[in-house]
Design a protein around this motif. Structure first.
Motif, short mmCIF file in Angstrom:
data_model
loop_
_atom_site.label_atom_id
_atom_site.label_comp_id
_atom_site.label_asym_id
_atom_site.label_seq_id
_atom_site.Cartn_x
_atom_site.Cartn_y
_atom_site.Cartn_z
N PRO A 1 95.32 71.50 41.17
CA PRO A 1 94.92 70.19 41.70
C PRO A 1 95.94 69.64 42.70
O PRO A 1 97.14 69.84 42.57
N VAL A 2 95.42 68.90 43.66
CA VAL A 2 96.26 68.16 44.60
C VAL A 2 95.85 66.69 44.63
O VAL A 2 96.18 65.96 45.55
N GLY A 3 95.10 66.26 43.61
CA GLY A 3 94.63 64.89 43.52
C GLY A 3 93.96 64.65 42.18
O GLY A 3 93.93 65.55 41.31
N ASP A 4 93.42 63.47 41.99
CA ASP A 4 92.80 63.06 40.74
C ASP A 4 91.53 63.88 40.48
O ASP A 4 90.61 63.89 41.30
N MET A 5 91.47 64.53 39.33
CA MET A 5 90.34 65.38 38.96
C MET A 5 89.43 64.75 37.93
O MET A 5 88.48 65.37 37.46
N SER A 6 89.72 63.51 37.53
CA SER A 6 89.04 62.92 36.39
C SER A 6 87.54 62.76 36.59
O SER A 6 86.78 62.70 35.62
N GLY A 7 87.07 62.70 37.83
CA GLY A 7 85.64 62.53 38.07
C GLY A 7 84.82 63.79 37.95
O GLY A 7 83.59 63.74 38.07
N CYS A 8 85.46 64.93 37.69
CA CYS A 8 84.72 66.20 37.70
C CYS A 8 83.64 66.24 36.62
O CYS A 8 82.57 66.83 36.83
N PHE A 9 83.87 65.61 35.49
CA PHE A 9 82.91 65.69 34.39
C PHE A 9 81.66 64.85 34.64
O PHE A 9 80.61 65.12 34.05
N ASP A 10 81.77 63.87 35.52
CA ASP A 10 80.60 63.04 35.84
C ASP A 10 79.50 63.85 36.51
O ASP A 10 78.33 63.43 36.54
N ARG A 11 79.86 65.00 37.07
CA ARG A 11 78.89 65.82 37.82
C ARG A 11 78.32 66.96 36.98
O ARG A 11 77.59 67.80 37.48
N ILE A 12 78.70 66.98 35.70
CA ILE A 12 78.24 68.04 34.80
C ILE A 12 77.25 67.46 33.81
O ILE A 12 77.54 66.48 33.13
N ALA B 1 76.09 72.89 42.18
CA ALA B 1 76.63 72.29 43.40
C ALA B 1 78.08 72.71 43.56
O ALA B 1 78.77 72.98 42.57
N PRO B 2 78.58 72.78 44.80
CA PRO B 2 80.00 73.07 45.01
C PRO B 2 80.86 71.92 44.49
O PRO B 2 80.43 70.77 44.47
N HIS B 3 82.09 72.23 44.09
CA HIS B 3 82.89 71.24 43.37
C HIS B 3 83.35 70.05 44.22
O HIS B 3 83.38 68.92 43.75
N ARG B 4 83.75 70.28 45.48
CA ARG B 4 84.21 69.21 46.38
C ARG B 4 85.28 68.34 45.73
O ARG B 4 85.25 67.10 45.78
N LEU B 5 86.25 68.96 45.10
CA LEU B 5 87.33 68.27 44.40
C LEU B 5 88.67 68.59 45.07
O LEU B 5 88.78 69.57 45.81
N PRO B 6 89.70 67.78 44.82
CA PRO B 6 91.01 68.02 45.44
C PRO B 6 91.74 69.20 44.81
O PRO B 6 92.60 69.03 43.94
N LEU B 7 91.36 70.39 45.25
CA LEU B 7 91.94 71.63 44.72
C LEU B 7 92.42 72.51 45.87
O LEU B 7 91.81 72.54 46.94
N ARG B 8 93.50 73.24 45.63
CA ARG B 8 93.94 74.29 46.54
C ARG B 8 94.03 75.58 45.75
O ARG B 8 93.95 75.59 44.51
#
Length: 262
Positions: free
Chosen positions: A98-109, A200-207
């Protein structure tokens, strides 16, 4: 059971376990309350950290990999094992961080919506060998022309367990027929797209450091990080990991021509 972040780290190369630990430290910086579980054959790497581990024994890895015929079967079976213990799981490969807040990832599941890394398009030439073979994934006959999703990240709901079990069983049919290492992501993508479900693609702050050159550089940086910080308190390691760079700057390419690979 709640939501959980997960990693699967195994193999002779400790880079995978160290990569998972570094990624988890960064995750805990951005999401301090995150539940993190690692399925691994190197549980000792995670001792003393706020990370739950599930041990992968040698016999279990042999079973998961279809008798050693397909090592990525361990990821497909491990995904099922981890998902049994949570409502929603967000699984990351050990070279994602992660390079940012990941907490919203579960809202899309949800039961009808999963998340994967990215859509890669139609499978390449090796998958043409599936056509006419009557290989089944659950009640779907595989053609080899189904869309391919990259599985560097996987966000799935517990209700997807039957679909993922179908995907795992389908993999065995393709071993020795399809000359590609991507059977796991192909079957998981097909399984999660059935019966009106979507990905859907994740579109999250990841490297990531998935390519050869990035991995060579990240290996050295991870060794340096844990050599210099491994003795610190966990809270200090989390703080240090948050600002620690694994990506290559132009000066790194200039100084180290052996990592010019992409």
């Amino acid at each position: 059971m709640g939501d959980s972040f997960g990693y699967i780290a195994f193999g002779d190369d400790e880079l995978y376990a160290r990569g998972a630990l570094f990624s988890a430290l960064r995750l805990l910086h951005y999401c301090p309350a995150a539940k993190v579980t690692v399925l691994t054959d190197r549980t000792c790497v995670f001792d003393g950290y706020p990370i739950q581990t599930v041990e992968l024994t040698a016999s279990r890895m042999t079973e998961m990999s279809f008798g050693g015929r397909y090592r990525f079967g361990i990821k497909a079976a491990g995904l099922v094992d981890l998902l049994k213990h949570c409502d929603r799981l967000f699984l990351m490969d050990t070279d994602m961080y992660p390079v940012g807040d990941m907490s919203g990832c579960f809202d899309r599941i949800s039961p009808s919506h999963s998340v994967m890394n990215r859509l890669e398009g139609r499978p390449k030439v090796p998958y043409r060998a599936i056509e006419g073979r009557h290989f089944m994934l659950g009640d779907k006959m595989l053609t080899g022309d189904e869309p391919m999703w990259s599985s560097g990240v996987l966000g799935v709901h517990n209700s997807a367990l039957p679909a993922l079990a179908d995907a795992y069983r389908a993999i065995e049919q393709l071993i020795g027929v399809v000359s590609a290492h991507t059977l796991e992501q192909f079957c998981i993508g097909v399984a999660l797209s059935r019966n009106g479900c979507r990905i859907a693609p994740h579109r999250l702050p990841l490297r990531n450091y998935t390519t050869r050159g990035r991995k060579l550089f990240a290996r050295r940086r991870l060794q340096t990080f844990f050599a210099g910080n491994g003795h610190l308190a966990v809270s200090q390691q989390i703080e240090q990991a948050a600002s620690y760079r694994l990506w290559r700057a132009p000066i790194d390419l200039w100084k180290q021509p052996d990592i010019w690979h992409f």
